[in-house]
Motif scaffolding. Structure first.
Motif, mmCIF file in Angstrom:
data_model
loop_
_atom_site.group_PDB
_atom_site.id
_atom_site.type_symbol
_atom_site.label_atom_id
_atom_site.label_comp_id
_atom_site.label_asym_id
_atom_site.label_seq_id
_atom_site.Cartn_x
_atom_site.Cartn_y
_atom_site.Cartn_z
ATOM 1 N N ASN A 1 41.586 67.002 -22.635
ATOM 2 C CA ASN A 1 41.632 66.391 -23.961
ATOM 3 C C ASN A 1 42.837 65.461 -24.097
ATOM 4 O OD1 ASN A 1 39.319 67.783 -24.745
ATOM 5 N ND2 ASN A 1 40.460 69.490 -25.630
ATOM 6 N N THR A 2 43.950 65.861 -23.503
ATOM 7 C CA THR A 2 45.141 65.010 -23.538
ATOM 8 C C THR A 2 44.886 63.700 -22.806
ATOM 9 O OG1 THR A 2 46.623 66.925 -23.649
ATOM 10 C CG2 THR A 2 47.563 64.850 -22.881
ATOM 11 N N ALA A 3 44.254 63.788 -21.624
ATOM 12 C CA ALA A 3 43.949 62.586 -20.850
ATOM 13 C C ALA A 3 42.986 61.682 -21.611
ATOM 14 C CB ALA A 3 43.361 62.971 -19.494
ATOM 15 N N LEU A 4 41.925 62.263 -22.159
ATOM 16 C CA LEU A 4 40.954 61.463 -22.915
ATOM 17 C C LEU A 4 41.610 60.814 -24.126
ATOM 18 C CD1 LEU A 4 37.788 63.749 -22.792
ATOM 19 C CD2 LEU A 4 37.985 61.433 -21.855
ATOM 20 N N GLY A 5 42.442 61.573 -24.828
ATOM 21 C CA GLY A 5 43.134 61.013 -25.981
ATOM 22 C C GLY A 5 44.037 59.854 -25.599
ATOM 23 N N SER A 6 44.768 60.009 -24.495
ATOM 24 C CA SER A 6 45.660 58.941 -24.035
ATOM 25 C C SER A 6 44.877 57.689 -23.665
ATOM 26 C CB SER A 6 46.470 59.420 -22.824
ATOM 27 O OG SER A 6 47.224 60.574 -23.142
ATOM 28 N N ILE A 7 43.737 57.886 -23.011
ATOM 29 C CA ILE A 7 42.906 56.747 -22.599
ATOM 30 C C ILE A 7 42.360 56.015 -23.817
ATOM 31 C CG2 ILE A 7 40.753 56.112 -21.445
ATOM 32 C CD1 ILE A 7 41.327 58.598 -19.581
ATOM 33 N N ILE A 8 41.837 56.746 -24.784
ATOM 34 C CA ILE A 8 41.276 56.121 -25.981
ATOM 35 C C ILE A 8 42.355 55.382 -26.764
ATOM 36 C CG2 ILE A 8 40.121 56.562 -28.179
ATOM 37 C CD1 ILE A 8 38.344 56.851 -25.696
ATOM 38 N N VAL A 9 43.533 55.994 -26.878
ATOM 39 C CA VAL A 9 44.632 55.325 -27.577
ATOM 40 C C VAL A 9 44.976 54.002 -26.901
ATOM 41 C CG1 VAL A 9 47.114 55.461 -28.066
ATOM 42 C CG2 VAL A 9 45.636 57.398 -28.601
ATOM 43 N N MET A 10 45.083 54.021 -25.567
ATOM 44 C CA MET A 10 45.395 52.786 -24.850
ATOM 45 C C MET A 10 44.307 51.741 -25.048
ATOM 46 S SD MET A 10 48.356 53.210 -23.641
ATOM 47 C CE MET A 10 48.352 51.581 -22.911
ATOM 48 N N PHE A 11 43.061 52.168 -25.082
ATOM 49 C CA PHE A 11 41.942 51.228 -25.247
ATOM 50 C C PHE A 11 41.967 50.581 -26.635
ATOM 51 C CE2 PHE A 11 37.516 50.025 -26.077
ATOM 52 C CZ PHE A 11 37.217 49.327 -24.917
ATOM 53 N N LEU A 12 42.439 51.318 -27.634
ATOM 54 C CA LEU A 12 42.405 50.831 -29.011
ATOM 55 C C LEU A 12 43.699 50.137 -29.452
ATOM 56 C CD1 LEU A 12 40.627 53.863 -30.739
ATOM 57 C CD2 LEU A 12 39.613 51.685 -30.035
ATOM 58 N N LEU A 13 44.747 50.248 -28.646
ATOM 59 C CA LEU A 13 46.012 49.629 -29.034
ATOM 60 C C LEU A 13 45.885 48.107 -29.123
ATOM 61 C CD1 LEU A 13 48.787 51.487 -26.977
ATOM 62 C CD2 LEU A 13 48.470 51.519 -29.449
ATOM 63 N N ALA B 1 42.298 49.556 -15.489
ATOM 64 C CA ALA B 1 40.874 49.310 -15.732
ATOM 65 C C ALA B 1 40.671 48.132 -16.678
ATOM 66 C CB ALA B 1 40.218 50.565 -16.303
ATOM 67 N N MET B 2 41.495 48.035 -17.713
ATOM 68 C CA MET B 2 41.369 46.910 -18.645
ATOM 69 C C MET B 2 41.775 45.603 -17.987
ATOM 70 S SD MET B 2 42.439 48.433 -22.389
ATOM 71 C CE MET B 2 43.897 49.360 -21.865
ATOM 72 N N GLU B 3 42.745 45.654 -17.089
ATOM 73 C CA GLU B 3 43.132 44.451 -16.342
ATOM 74 C C GLU B 3 41.980 43.948 -15.477
ATOM 75 O OE1 GLU B 3 47.949 44.900 -15.745
ATOM 76 O OE2 GLU B 3 46.615 45.736 -14.236
ATOM 77 N N GLU B 4 41.165 44.880 -15.013
ATOM 78 C CA GLU B 4 40.023 44.517 -14.173
ATOM 79 C C GLU B 4 38.749 44.294 -14.993
ATOM 80 O OE1 GLU B 4 40.340 43.902 -10.996
ATOM 81 O OE2 GLU B 4 42.472 44.487 -11.000
ATOM 82 N N ASP B 5 38.889 44.241 -16.333
ATOM 83 C CA ASP B 5 37.769 43.964 -17.250
ATOM 84 C C ASP B 5 36.680 45.030 -17.210
ATOM 85 O OD1 ASP B 5 38.916 41.575 -18.183
ATOM 86 O OD2 ASP B 5 38.095 40.453 -16.494
ATOM 87 N N TYR B 6 37.065 46.298 -17.043
ATOM 88 C CA TYR B 6 36.092 47.380 -17.095
ATOM 89 C C TYR B 6 35.662 47.605 -18.549
ATOM 90 C CZ TYR B 6 37.320 48.870 -12.309
ATOM 91 O OH TYR B 6 37.534 48.929 -10.965
#
Length: 206
Positions: A69-81, A25-30
């Motif tokens: 919650n695990t999925a959401l946490g993983s997504i947020i972590v990736m977004f903030l890295l 998603a980040m590669e596609e500029d979402y």
């Protein structure tokens, strides 16, 4: 089946595929909402497809707060890295995708075995759970699904289903060894570009 083992593979697959969906998603500029949506679709898409096929209630997925919650946490972590870290992850993308494939294929096969389904259904459940989320992810991102690319992909998920449904691989250590084997063969197929047989019609037109 040891339910703790089932949860272990579910968590491994959820983390790997949620992060994978977030990166695509980040590669596609979402934006942040698009990143969350694509990450969740990747993490849970295979389970939804599997449940629809074998007649299990799809709504049960939303009762699993631990995995959500695990999925959401993983997504947020990736977004903030930091971007540098994400680029390091990108170089290992095939490895993490192999982890998600193996974990969810095993999870899907165990689910089908618990439902007392025949071996062919166990293998299909393993395959769809392993590849379903990634296929939906790639299609939503406008990409050619990974399962349709050159390297062997879905075959390893089918192999996991066969090992669990026919060879009766069930104990914790057996499943962990199977997990390692599926990841290893998936990475070997990427490294050596193993391909299934194919025929090209375009060369024979006219």
């Amino acid at each position: 089946m040891d339910w703790d083992v089932f949860q272990l593979f579910s968590l491994i697959g959820t983390i790997a595929f949620a992060a994978s969906g977030a990166i695509v998603a980040m590669e596609e500029d979402y934006d942040i909402l698009g990143v969350i949506v694509l990450g969740l679709v990747t993490a849970f898409g295979g389970g939804v497809v599997r449940n629809l096929l074998i007649g299990a209630p799809v709504a049960t997925l939303w009762n699993e707060s631990l995995f959500l919650n695990t999925a959401l946490g993983s997504i947020i972590v990736m977004f903030l890295l930091p971007m540098k870290w994400i680029h390091h992850w990108k170089r290992a993308e095939a490895f993490f995708d192999a982890i998600g494939l193996a974990a969810f294929a095993i999870q899907g096969a165990l689910y089908a075995v618990e439902a007392n389904l025949p071996i062919n259904a166990v293998m299909v459940a393993a395959m769809l759970t392993g590849i379903g989320g990634g296929m939906i992810r790639d299609m939503m991102a406008g990409r050619k699904p990974l399962v349709l690319r050159d390297e062997i992909y879905a075959v390893w998920a089918l192999a996991a289903g066969f090992a669990i449904g026919m060879v009766n691989v069930r104990s914790t250590w057996e499943l962990l060894i199977l997990f390692g084997i599926i990841v290893t063969f998936r990475m070997l197929s990427v490294h050596y570009k193993w391909k299934l047989p194919r025929r090209a019609l375009r060369k024979h037109r006219g």
